[in-house]
Design a protein around this motif. Structure first.
Motif, mmCIF file in Angstrom:
data_model
loop_
_atom_site.group_PDB
_atom_site.id
_atom_site.type_symbol
_atom_site.label_atom_id
_atom_site.label_comp_id
_atom_site.label_asym_id
_atom_site.label_seq_id
_atom_site.Cartn_x
_atom_site.Cartn_y
_atom_site.Cartn_z
ATOM 1 N N LYS A 266 7.603 19.189 -26.492
ATOM 2 C CA LYS A 266 7.820 17.886 -27.133
ATOM 3 C C LYS A 266 8.928 17.127 -26.411
ATOM 4 O O LYS A 266 9.879 17.721 -25.913
ATOM 5 N N PRO A 267 8.827 15.804 -26.354
ATOM 6 C CA PRO A 267 9.891 14.994 -25.740
ATOM 7 C C PRO A 267 11.227 15.221 -26.437
ATOM 8 O O PRO A 267 11.280 15.381 -27.662
ATOM 9 N N LEU A 268 12.297 15.229 -25.669
ATOM 10 C CA LEU A 268 13.631 15.380 -26.250
ATOM 11 C C LEU A 268 14.172 14.059 -26.769
ATOM 12 O O LEU A 268 15.155 14.038 -27.516
ATOM 13 N N SER A 269 13.558 12.945 -26.360
ATOM 14 C CA SER A 269 13.978 11.621 -26.817
ATOM 15 C C SER A 269 12.788 10.681 -26.681
ATOM 16 O O SER A 269 11.796 11.002 -26.010
ATOM 17 N N PRO A 270 12.852 9.505 -27.307
ATOM 18 C CA PRO A 270 11.731 8.548 -27.177
ATOM 19 C C PRO A 270 11.446 8.173 -25.727
ATOM 20 O O PRO A 270 10.306 7.863 -25.379
ATOM 21 N N GLY A 271 12.460 8.194 -24.874
ATOM 22 C CA GLY A 271 12.247 7.841 -23.477
ATOM 23 C C GLY A 271 11.475 8.894 -22.701
ATOM 24 O O GLY A 271 10.846 8.577 -21.699
ATOM 25 N N ASP A 272 11.549 10.155 -23.146
ATOM 26 C CA ASP A 272 10.879 11.280 -22.502
ATOM 27 C C ASP A 272 11.081 11.262 -20.989
ATOM 28 O O ASP A 272 10.128 11.380 -20.215
#
Length: 222
Positions: free
Chosen positions: A120-126
């Motif tokens: 899963k992405p660690l932040s919305p920016g990925d």
């Protein structure tokens, strides 16, 4: 609040009374004359795999680029921000390094993420996901090999990604031209964090092998 964490201040104090004191003249000469490293190392930002430590390098000896999973992106003069490419350009065009080493390592978190389809992405920016998408094609092939264990798949992609980065390096005109003239040599290497072993890539076959080196036995009287 302290200006810096205590362990960093303590480390700098030890540096000033230890390594800087013994190499003060070298540091002063580097400050006066500038740097002239012969080798560029493209390494991972993993805190366990510092090139200067692995190669026991002296100040000014290595020019180091560190990023997630020691990847070299392809040549893309598109006007965007390219930190790794900018550092490569400086090392090759300004410092005129003679060697470029892509240094991978075992237990790489970026490679592990590339092999995990559920990651899963660690932040919305990925940002990590986007960066590691550069090796999605080989990751998909390795990921699907059920005859290999998870550890074998990890090591395989770590080494494949090194060859991938070497190919991308050659997409830069400044690299391919100088390599063709024999003025620049490209190398691949892989470091095992657990054992300290270094594996070097055979430029002809792409296979990784351990260089033969003499390591003196510990002095039993010490």
């Amino acid at each position: 609040m302290a200006l810096l964490p205590d362990h960093l201040l303590a480390g700098h104090k030890a540096f000033m009374s230890g390594r800087y004191r013994t190499e003060e003249q070298r540091y002063r000469e580097l400050a006066r004359a500038g740097q002239e490293p012969e080798t560029l190392v493209i390494a991972c930002c993993d805190s366990r795999a510092a090139p200067e430590t692995i190669f026991d390098a002296a100040p000014g000896e290595l020019f180091v680029i560190r990023n997630v999973a020691n990847l070299m992106p392809p040549y893309s003069p598109d006007g965007e921000y390219h930190a790794t490419s900018a550092a490569l350009e400086f090392a090759v065009q300004a410092l005129k390094v003679k060697h470029i080493v892509v240094l991978g390592h075992g237990r790489c978190g970026g490679i592990k993420a590339a092999l995990d389809p559920e990651s899963k992405p660690l932040s919305p920016g990925d940002f990590i996901g986007k960066w590691m998408s550069m090796v999605e094609a080989p990751a998909k092939i390795v990921r699907g090999n059920e005859l290999m264990t998870a550890g074998e798949r990890q090591t395989a992609l770590e080494r494949i990604s090194i060859r991938f980065s070497l190919a991308n390096l050659r997409s830069f005109p400044c690299v391919s031209i100088l390599e063709g003239k024999g003025r620049l040599t490209l190398h691949g290497a892989w470091f095992d964090i657990s054992t300290g072993e270094l594996w070097a890539m055979d430029p002809e076959t792409g296979d990784f092998q351990r260089p033969v080196i003499d390591i003196p036995d510990p002095d039993p009287a010490a």
